[in-house]
Design a protein around this motif. Structure first.
Motif, PDB file in Angstrom:
ATOM      1  N   MET A 124      33.910  42.889  30.544  1.00 52.10           N
ATOM      2  CA  MET A 124      32.632  43.097  30.913  1.00 52.10           C
ATOM      3  C   MET A 124      32.521  43.693  32.296  1.00 52.10           C
ATOM      4  O   MET A 124      31.378  44.352  32.592  1.00 52.10           O
ATOM      5  CB  MET A 124      31.640  41.760  31.100  1.00 52.10           C
ATOM      6  CG  MET A 124      31.454  41.131  29.591  1.00 52.10           C
ATOM      7  SD  MET A 124      30.564  39.409  30.069  1.00 52.10           S
ATOM      8  CE  MET A 124      29.256  39.871  30.908  1.00 52.10           C
ATOM      9  N   LYS A 125      33.530  43.829  33.002  1.00 49.64           N
ATOM     10  CA  LYS A 125      33.815  44.506  34.455  1.00 49.64           C
ATOM     11  C   LYS A 125      32.591  43.937  35.140  1.00 49.64           C
ATOM     12  O   LYS A 125      31.810  44.517  35.737  1.00 49.64           O
ATOM     13  CB  LYS A 125      33.587  46.064  34.190  1.00 49.64           C
ATOM     14  CG  LYS A 125      34.491  46.663  33.445  1.00 49.64           C
ATOM     15  CD  LYS A 125      34.213  48.258  33.419  1.00 49.64           C
ATOM     16  CE  LYS A 125      35.316  48.911  32.564  1.00 49.64           C
ATOM     17  NZ  LYS A 125      35.032  50.252  32.590  1.00 49.64           N
ATOM     18  N   PRO A 126      32.679  42.432  35.431  1.00 47.28           N
ATOM     19  CA  PRO A 126      31.687  41.802  36.262  1.00 47.28           C
ATOM     20  C   PRO A 126      32.047  41.815  37.603  1.00 47.28           C
ATOM     21  O   PRO A 126      32.896  42.321  38.220  1.00 47.28           O
ATOM     22  CB  PRO A 126      32.197  40.236  35.853  1.00 47.28           C
ATOM     23  CG  PRO A 126      33.790  40.116  35.389  1.00 47.28           C
ATOM     24  CD  PRO A 126      33.991  41.523  35.063  1.00 47.28           C
ATOM     25  N   LYS A 127      30.761  41.719  38.285  1.00 40.03           N
ATOM     26  CA  LYS A 127      30.790  41.702  39.389  1.00 40.03           C
ATOM     27  C   LYS A 127      31.318  40.358  40.071  1.00 40.03           C
ATOM     28  O   LYS A 127      32.007  40.260  41.001  1.00 40.03           O
ATOM     29  CB  LYS A 127      29.185  41.835  40.247  1.00 40.03           C
ATOM     30  CG  LYS A 127      28.523  43.084  39.903  1.00 40.03           C
ATOM     31  CD  LYS A 127      27.165  42.980  40.386  1.00 40.03           C
ATOM     32  CE  LYS A 127      26.569  44.333  40.236  1.00 40.03           C
ATOM     33  NZ  LYS A 127      24.870  44.377  40.685  1.00 40.03           N
ATOM     34  N   ILE A 128      30.936  39.165  39.402  1.00 41.90           N
ATOM     35  CA  ILE A 128      31.505  37.969  39.812  1.00 41.90           C
ATOM     36  C   ILE A 128      31.971  37.265  38.369  1.00 41.90           C
ATOM     37  O   ILE A 128      31.628  37.393  37.544  1.00 41.90           O
ATOM     38  CB  ILE A 128      30.425  37.129  40.507  1.00 41.90           C
ATOM     39  CG1 ILE A 128      31.031  35.559  40.891  1.00 41.90           C
ATOM     40  CG2 ILE A 128      29.403  36.860  39.544  1.00 41.90           C
ATOM     41  CD1 ILE A 128      30.239  35.042  41.982  1.00 41.90           C
ATOM     42  N   LEU A 129      33.104  36.646  38.554  1.00 43.44           N
ATOM     43  CA  LEU A 129      33.683  36.152  37.345  1.00 43.44           C
ATOM     44  C   LEU A 129      33.875  34.589  37.530  1.00 43.44           C
ATOM     45  O   LEU A 129      34.582  34.061  38.727  1.00 43.44           O
ATOM     46  CB  LEU A 129      35.110  36.690  37.242  1.00 43.44           C
ATOM     47  CG  LEU A 129      36.103  35.846  36.199  1.00 43.44           C
ATOM     48  CD1 LEU A 129      35.440  36.139  34.783  1.00 43.44           C
ATOM     49  CD2 LEU A 129      37.388  36.655  36.312  1.00 43.44           C
ATOM     50  N   LEU A 130      33.336  33.683  36.913  1.00 42.60           N
ATOM     51  CA  LEU A 130      33.162  32.173  36.807  1.00 42.60           C
ATOM     52  C   LEU A 130      34.256  31.621  35.900  1.00 42.60           C
ATOM     53  O   LEU A 130      34.238  31.626  34.779  1.00 42.60           O
ATOM     54  CB  LEU A 130      31.976  31.607  36.536  1.00 42.60           C
ATOM     55  CG  LEU A 130      30.632  32.290  37.235  1.00 42.60           C
ATOM     56  CD1 LEU A 130      29.377  31.423  36.807  1.00 42.60           C
ATOM     57  CD2 LEU A 130      30.820  32.351  38.608  1.00 42.60           C
ATOM     58  N   LEU A 131      35.276  30.922  36.659  1.00 40.21           N
ATOM     59  CA  LEU A 131      36.430  30.436  35.850  1.00 40.21           C
ATOM     60  C   LEU A 131      36.031  28.964  35.834  1.00 40.21           C
ATOM     61  O   LEU A 131      36.535  28.178  36.999  1.00 40.21           O
ATOM     62  CB  LEU A 131      37.850  30.846  36.478  1.00 40.21           C
ATOM     63  CG  LEU A 131      37.983  32.272  36.503  1.00 40.21           C
ATOM     64  CD1 LEU A 131      39.349  32.642  36.995  1.00 40.21           C
ATOM     65  CD2 LEU A 131      37.840  32.730  34.921  1.00 40.21           C
ATOM     66  N   ASP A 132      35.843  28.427  34.549  1.00 40.10           N
ATOM     67  CA  ASP A 132      35.668  26.956  34.360  1.00 40.10           C
ATOM     68  C   ASP A 132      37.171  26.090  34.122  1.00 40.10           C
ATOM     69  O   ASP A 132      37.573  26.490  32.687  1.00 40.10           O
ATOM     70  CB  ASP A 132      34.626  26.233  33.577  1.00 40.10           C
ATOM     71  CG  ASP A 132      34.273  24.863  33.512  1.00 40.10           C
ATOM     72  OD1 ASP A 132      34.996  24.448  34.238  1.00 40.10           O
ATOM     73  OD2 ASP A 132      33.288  24.591  33.131  1.00 40.10           O
ATOM     74  N   GLU A 133      37.864  25.738  34.853  1.00 38.91           N
ATOM     75  CA  GLU A 133      39.170  25.113  34.728  1.00 38.91           C
ATOM     76  C   GLU A 133      40.035  26.153  33.959  1.00 38.91           C
ATOM     77  O   GLU A 133      40.526  25.649  32.757  1.00 38.91           O
ATOM     78  CB  GLU A 133      39.032  23.808  33.858  1.00 38.91           C
ATOM     79  CG  GLU A 133      38.246  22.707  34.963  1.00 38.91           C
ATOM     80  CD  GLU A 133      38.411  21.429  34.412  1.00 38.91           C
ATOM     81  OE1 GLU A 133      39.220  21.099  33.690  1.00 38.91           O
ATOM     82  OE2 GLU A 133      37.725  20.397  34.893  1.00 38.91           O
ATOM     83  N   PRO A 134      40.462  27.028  34.207  1.00 40.12           N
ATOM     84  CA  PRO A 134      41.238  28.260  33.511  1.00 40.12           C
ATOM     85  C   PRO A 134      42.793  27.541  33.042  1.00 40.12           C
ATOM     86  O   PRO A 134      43.313  28.144  32.300  1.00 40.12           O
ATOM     87  CB  PRO A 134      41.499  29.277  34.381  1.00 40.12           C
ATOM     88  CG  PRO A 134      41.139  28.855  35.700  1.00 40.12           C
ATOM     89  CD  PRO A 134      40.308  27.564  35.777  1.00 40.12           C
ATOM     90  N   VAL A 135      43.305  26.460  33.837  1.00 38.59           N
ATOM     91  CA  VAL A 135      44.659  26.082  33.746  1.00 38.59           C
ATOM     92  C   VAL A 135      44.581  24.658  32.997  1.00 38.59           C
ATOM     93  O   VAL A 135      45.618  24.273  32.816  1.00 38.59           O
ATOM     94  CB  VAL A 135      45.668  26.286  34.850  1.00 38.59           C
ATOM     95  CG1 VAL A 135      45.682  27.677  35.196  1.00 38.59           C
ATOM     96  CG2 VAL A 135      45.093  25.360  35.674  1.00 38.59           C
ATOM     97  N   ALA A 136      43.348  24.267  32.726  1.00 34.34           N
ATOM     98  CA  ALA A 136      43.363  22.805  31.962  1.00 34.34           C
ATOM     99  C   ALA A 136      44.172  22.853  30.799  1.00 34.34           C
ATOM    100  O   ALA A 136      44.057  23.805  29.985  1.00 34.34           O
ATOM    101  CB  ALA A 136      41.678  22.505  31.722  1.00 34.34           C
ATOM    102  N   GLY A 137      45.027  21.682  30.679  1.00 34.52           N
ATOM    103  CA  GLY A 137      46.139  21.603  29.307  1.00 34.52           C
ATOM    104  C   GLY A 137      47.229  22.396  29.373  1.00 34.52           C
ATOM    105  O   GLY A 137      47.915  22.551  28.620  1.00 34.52           O
ATOM    106  N   MET A 138      47.455  23.369  30.496  1.00 40.39           N
ATOM    107  CA  MET A 138      48.504  24.212  30.406  1.00 40.39           C
ATOM    108  C   MET A 138      49.790  23.501  30.917  1.00 40.39           C
ATOM    109  O   MET A 138      49.720  22.697  31.806  1.00 40.39           O
ATOM    110  CB  MET A 138      48.383  25.418  31.357  1.00 40.39           C
ATOM    111  CG  MET A 138      47.338  26.574  30.547  1.00 40.39           C
ATOM    112  SD  MET A 138      47.171  28.010  31.582  1.00 40.39           S
ATOM    113  CE  MET A 138      45.970  28.909  30.581  1.00 40.39           C
ATOM    114  N   ASN A 139      51.068  24.045  30.497  1.00 42.67           N
ATOM    115  CA  ASN A 139      52.188  23.507  31.219  1.00 42.67           C
ATOM    116  C   ASN A 139      52.321  24.340  32.502  1.00 42.67           C
ATOM    117  O   ASN A 139      51.776  25.226  33.030  1.00 42.67           O
ATOM    118  CB  ASN A 139      53.516  23.731  30.236  1.00 42.67           C
ATOM    119  CG  ASN A 139      53.651  25.425  29.833  1.00 42.67           C
ATOM    120  OD1 ASN A 139      53.633  26.328  30.457  1.00 42.67           O
ATOM    121  ND2 ASN A 139      54.122  25.403  28.492  1.00 42.67           N
TER     122      ASN A 139
END
Length: 260
Positions: free
Chosen positions: A167-182
């Motif tokens: 989307m080429k955003p002005k602002i990027l909201l990341l909700d727990e981007p590494v949840a469940g990752m090793n």
């Protein structure tokens, strides 16, 4: 870039947010942390338009977007990932990513249905941009034609990030981007988020309870506890704040705890 001022949000008699203000500077990574029930996801839902607060204001790039619905905020340059993966099974990685570009396309339903030249030209240009700017950046070249349900969990989270970025955003909201990752997947995702900031100068607002990631990539950290802001500052300042240590990170004799 983003100003969230004095948000008051209640569900019946339960106050989810009380006087919460968050400012995210352009081209910086701002993290929101806090223990269980702190109001982090409620704050994101207010910012993205899913919740309408009782009072307060959300301003994006100088415009008051408080009255706008989620899709209108997307058209203003706001993009979001979610805590739980929300990809479309039965579709390829590339097709899932392309869905995120709808706010930048000019052809309508009739043009798309009839496959008119405008639609075909837009899709061809979009494919080139995705290959050049997104797929390569997130190292998804080798799986772009695979169905998303066949991918490992960490790769699926990466596809979600790619769909938000297209989307080429002005602002990027990341909700727990590494949840469940090793551990390795977390390192890779941290590297990709830093790459987005560096290469695209994108403003990032992040919810995360992995303190190693938060303290490693954030420029600014805001701490919530029971719906109220208790601290704000650089990672070093927040790490040393006694209120944060007590409410979230744990005291000297108590191990740091994580929260959803």
């Amino acid at each position: 870039m983003l100003h969230v001022d004095d948000i008051q949000l209640a569900f019946g008699g339960v106050k989810a947010l009380s006087g919460v203000s968050v400012h995210a500077d352009k081209g910086k990574i701002t993290a929101v942390i806090g223990p269980n029930g702190a109001g982090k996801t409620s704050l994101f839902n207010v910012i993205s338009g899913f919740y309408r607060p009782q009072s307060g204001k959300v301003t994006l790039d100088g415009e008051d977007i408080s009255p706008l619905k989620p899709h209108a905020r997307a058209y203003r340059g706001m993009s979001r990932t979610f805590q739980n993966i929300a990809l479309f099974h039965g579709m390829t990685v590339l097709d899932n990513i392309k869905l995120g570009a709808h706010t930048n396309l000019r052809s309508g339903v009739i043009s798309a249905g009839l496959r008119l030249p405008l639609t075909r030209n837009e899709e061809a240009k979009l494919d080139e941009e995705i290959q050049r700017e997104v797929v390569g950046l997130l190292e998804l070249d080798h799986v772009q034609h695979h169905h998303v349900e066949d991918l490992a969990y960490g790769l699926q989270k990466r596809v979600e990030l790619a769909r938000a970025l297209v989307m080429k955003p002005k602002i990027l909201l990341l909700d727990e981007p590494v949840a469940g990752m090793n551990r390795e997947e977390k390192r890779e995702m941290s590297r990709f988020v830093l790459g987005v900031k560096k290469d695209w100068n994108t403003t990032v607002l992040l919810i995360e309870h992995d303190m190693s990631m938060v303290m490693g990539i954030s420029d600014h950290v805001v701490v919530l506890s029971f719906g109220k802001p208790i601290a704000s500052g650089t990672p070093d300042e927040v790490r040393a704040n006694p209120d944060v240590i007590k409410a979230y990170l744990g005291g000297a004799d108590e191990p740091a705890r994580t929260a959803a």
